[in-house]
Each structure stands twice: as structure tokens, then as C-alpha cells.
Write an enzyme that holds these catalytic residues in place. Structure first.
Site, short mmCIF file in Angstrom:
data_model
loop_
_atom_site.label_atom_id
_atom_site.label_comp_id
_atom_site.label_asym_id
_atom_site.label_seq_id
_atom_site.Cartn_x
_atom_site.Cartn_y
_atom_site.Cartn_z
N CYS B 10 0.85 -1.18 0.00
CA CYS B 10 0.00 0.00 0.00
C CYS B 10 0.89 1.25 0.00
O CYS B 10 2.11 1.14 0.09
CB CYS B 10 -0.90 0.00 1.24
SG CYS B 10 0.01 -0.21 2.77
N CYS B 13 3.50 1.59 2.78
CA CYS B 13 4.69 0.74 2.73
C CYS B 13 5.70 1.31 1.74
O CYS B 13 6.90 1.27 1.96
CB CYS B 13 4.33 -0.68 2.31
SG CYS B 13 2.72 -1.21 2.86
#
Lengths: 316, 80
Positions: B10, B13
Site C-alpha cells: 500500500c 509501505c
């Protein structure tokens, strides 16, 4: 106060005449955007402070060794305060199952966590008022508790991917002791992060809402999605699925539609579908749930949302 | 030194990875940065994404992300 500022800018500075479509749209926009930003900053801060007291280790500890039904209720309530979108909830989901939290209880958590989130509550409260916000929270809790309870009763543990139970944590995360200063810094950072993620969606959402407010005739919505259309709730849920995680942009649009005659139950169903059911979520959950459990999960939640939608359309 | 960035991919991250690379650049330290996207592997270390593991020690998990200065501190600790 927000209304006063919006009025001054619309009528005195921009010199738009009262009662015109453009003035009505502009006023709506200038009133809603600052109000939502203000509410976001204040409430996200408060929720973030509460959250510093609920790290994942603590949530897991609270939910293990709980009886099924009380566990479901507690899990759903804890879900309100946790920030997890589904992708970030999965490691916690795994951690809970490993430490013996019943599957149904973890499912209640997995439903409540994205459905009842602070951004959705703030927007509902700011745009629809306290009554609708509370109805939304209570309905979300009921769906989370009941779908988790049903899945628990169905004894579907074997439909969780096998590796989930086999992961052995290397080191148990130690819970740090936070000072008040740490908590405040954390909360401020959290507000900044949420803001940077949603400010644009809020503005676009309110912009479209403002257009609807000023230009779309009342009969338009009532005709197609009002109480008289028996399929309105189901259509709303189907439309909500692809609009994942854009609660910030979706809710202002929905508010403007509700003003034009969209029924309350249909509105609630749509918003819940946006926050709790989505196609990307489906793909992510497939990594830890076998198809049968995944479908049961989505099915119970979808039926719950549709039922809530019809119930409110009947009552109001 | 081995640095693991844990998360399903996502935006958070990805942001974490960028910050780690920036920290390494500023410190002028070479390290092996590995992205862990497999939940089974992630579950060994953390219960909230994104996570940061340096030399098999969990340094961070969850949101909000640590800033670059903080990540530099951790890298220095492990680089001794």
C-alpha cells in the site's frame, strides 16, 4: 460561525445574488469544506490519543479468552478505534487467530474496523447531524457482531489458509511505555497523515455535492432512487463496492443526494458498502481466507447492510 | 546489514521504503533493503503494517510512519 464566514464570502465578497444556483452551490462548498477540515483535525486527534492506549498486542490480549458472544461485542467496539484498512488488519487478524481468539470474534473485528472509522463518523456527524452518525455506528456494530457470530457458529476455522496458524512469531512485540508527550506527538502526526490523505477527496466530494445542491432538481433523485424504488438499496450496495476507501469523497456527495430525496436507509447502505465491501479488499482477504469462508464473510456482511437499508427505509 | 520493509504494497509501505533509502543515502551506508509482501513472512514479526525490521530486530510497526531522522538512529544503532 462557519455559516457566517461562508455567507460573507458568497454574498459580500463574491457578490453572488441570493437564491441563484451558483450562489447556492458556492455557499454549500464554502460552508462544508472548512467545517469538515475542522472536525477532522479535532476528532482524529482525540481518536489517535485513545488509540495510543490500544496497540495491537493489547487488542489481542483483550480478545483472547473471551466467550463468543461478549467477544463479538467487544471486538466490534474495539474496531471503532482502530485505524486498520483491511490490508493492514490482516497481520493483526493472523496474530489474533494464533493466540486463540475465536474465528467469529476476529471476523467481528475485521468487519467493524473498516466500516466504523473515525473519518466516516466525522463526515456523517458534520454533514448529516448527530442522529444519523449514531444510527450509522449502531447499525455498523450490529452487522459486525451478528456476521461474526454467524461465522463463529458455522465453525469455519478450516477455511482459513493453513499457514495462518503455522506462523511462529520470532519475537513478541514489546509494548512501549508512552509518555503524554509521545501520545500527543503521535496524535499530531496521525492528524497530519490523515489530512494529507483525504483533503483532496473531501474537496472534490464537496465540490460535486455543491453542484448537486445547486443544480440538480429534487424530483430527479426521488424519481430514480427514492422510497418507491424497491431495488434502491440493492443498487446502492452494488454501486458502493467499487468506491473503496473514498468515504471522504463519497459522503459529501451522498449528503447532497439525500437532500434531494435519497432515502435514509439507502444512504446508510451505500456508505457501509463503500467502507466495508470492496473488490481490492476481496483480493487481499483471499490470501488468508479460503474461497468458501471469503464468500460467507462477504455474503453475511452484504445481507446485513441490505437488511439495515430496508429497515431504515421502512421506519423513516 | 539487512533491512526489511514489511507491508502488502500500500502507499504507506512504499513511503516507508522511500524513507529507508533516504536515510541510508544520507548516512552513506550500504544495506540490503528487502521488501516483504508475503503475509506469512510478515506475521513472524509484526501485527500492524507497515513494519521495519533491521538485522532481524523489529524497529517499528503500524502507522504513523517513523521519520527519516528516527530511521537514521536505528540504522546507526545496528551499524556499530
Amino acid at each position: 460561525m462557519f455559516q457566517y464566514i461562508a455567507d460573507v464570502i458568497t454574498y459580500d465578497i463574491l457578490r453572488l445574488s441570493r437564491g441563484t444556483n451558483i450562489a447556492s452551490s458556492m455557499n454549500f462548498f464554502l460552508y462544508d469544506v472548512p467545517k469538515i477540515y475542522f472536525l477532522l483535525a479535532v476528532i482524529v486527534f482525540v481518536v489517535a490519543i485513545i488509540r495510543t492506549f490500544l496497540p495491537p498486542e493489547k487488542i489481542r490480549a483483550l480478545l483472547s479468552h473471551k466467550h463468543e458472544f461478549t467477544g463479538n461485542i467487544l471486538a466490534a467496539c474495539l474496531g471503532i478505534f482502530t485505524p486498520f484498512c483491511t490490508c493492514s488488519a490482516i497481520p493483526l487478524f493472523m496474530g489474533m487467530l494464533q493466540s486463540g481468539v475465536p474465528l467469529g470474534v476476529t471476523m467481528s473485528f475485521l468487519v467493524a474496523s473498516p466500516t466504523i472509522n473515525e473519518v466516516a463518523i466525522i463526515l456523517l456527524w458534520g454533514l448529516f447531524g448527530g442522529r444519523v452518525a449514531i444510527i450509522y455506528i449502531v447499525s455498523g456494530l450490529v452487522i459486525a457482531i451478528s456476521s461474526g457470530f454467524i461465522i463463529g457458529r458455522l465453525k469455519m476455522e478450516r477455511y482459513v489458509e493453513d499457514f495462518v496458524f503455522n506462523v511462529k512469531p520470532i519475537n513478541e512485540g514489546s509494548v512501549e511505555n508512552l509518555t503524554l508527550k509521545d501520545r500527543i506527538l503521535y496524535a499530531m502526526e496521525y492528524v497530519r497523515e490523515i489530512f494529507s490523505q483525504v483533503w483532496l477527496y473531501v474537496m472534490i466530494g464537496v465540490g460535486i455535492g455543491a453542484f448537486i445542491h445547486g443544480y440538480v432538481p429534487v424530483e430527479f433523485v426521488t424519481k430514480y432512487a427514492g422510497n418507491s424504488n424497491p431495488f434502491a438499496v440493492i443498487i446502492a450496495v452494488i454501486l458502493g463496492v467499487p468506491l473503496y476507501s473514498n468515504a471522504a469523497g463519497t459522503i459529501p456527495i451522498v449528503q447532497a443526494l439525500m437532500e434531494k430525496g435519497l432515502a435514509l436507509g439507502t444512504t446508510l447502505a451505500f456508505m457501509m458498502a463503500v467502507t466495508s465491501l470492496s473488490f481490492p479488499e476481496f483480493i487481499i482477504l483471499r490470501k488468508v481466507l479460503k474461497p468458501r469462508l471469503l464468500l460467507t464473510f462477504f455474503g453475511t456482511v452484504a445481507i446485513g447492510i441490505i437488511a439495515i437499508g430496508y429497515l431504515f427505509n421502512l421506519v423513516f | 546489514m539487512e533491512i526489511k520493509v514489511l507491508g502488502p504494497g500500500c502507499s504507506n509501505c512504499q513511503d516507508m521504503e522511500r524513507r529507508v533509502k533516504k536515510a541510508l543515502e544520507e548516512l552513506n551506508i550500504q544495506a540490503n533493503v528487502v521488501k516483504v509482501t508475503d503475509y506469512a513472512e510478515m506475521g513472524k514479526y509484526i501485527m500492524a503494517t507497515p513494519g521495519l525490521v533491521i538485522n532481524e530486530k523489529v524497529k517499528h510497526s503500524g502507522k504513523p510512519l517513523p521519520n527519516v531522522a528516527q530511521i537514521k538512529e536505528w540504522i546507526k544503532e545496528e551499524n556499530k
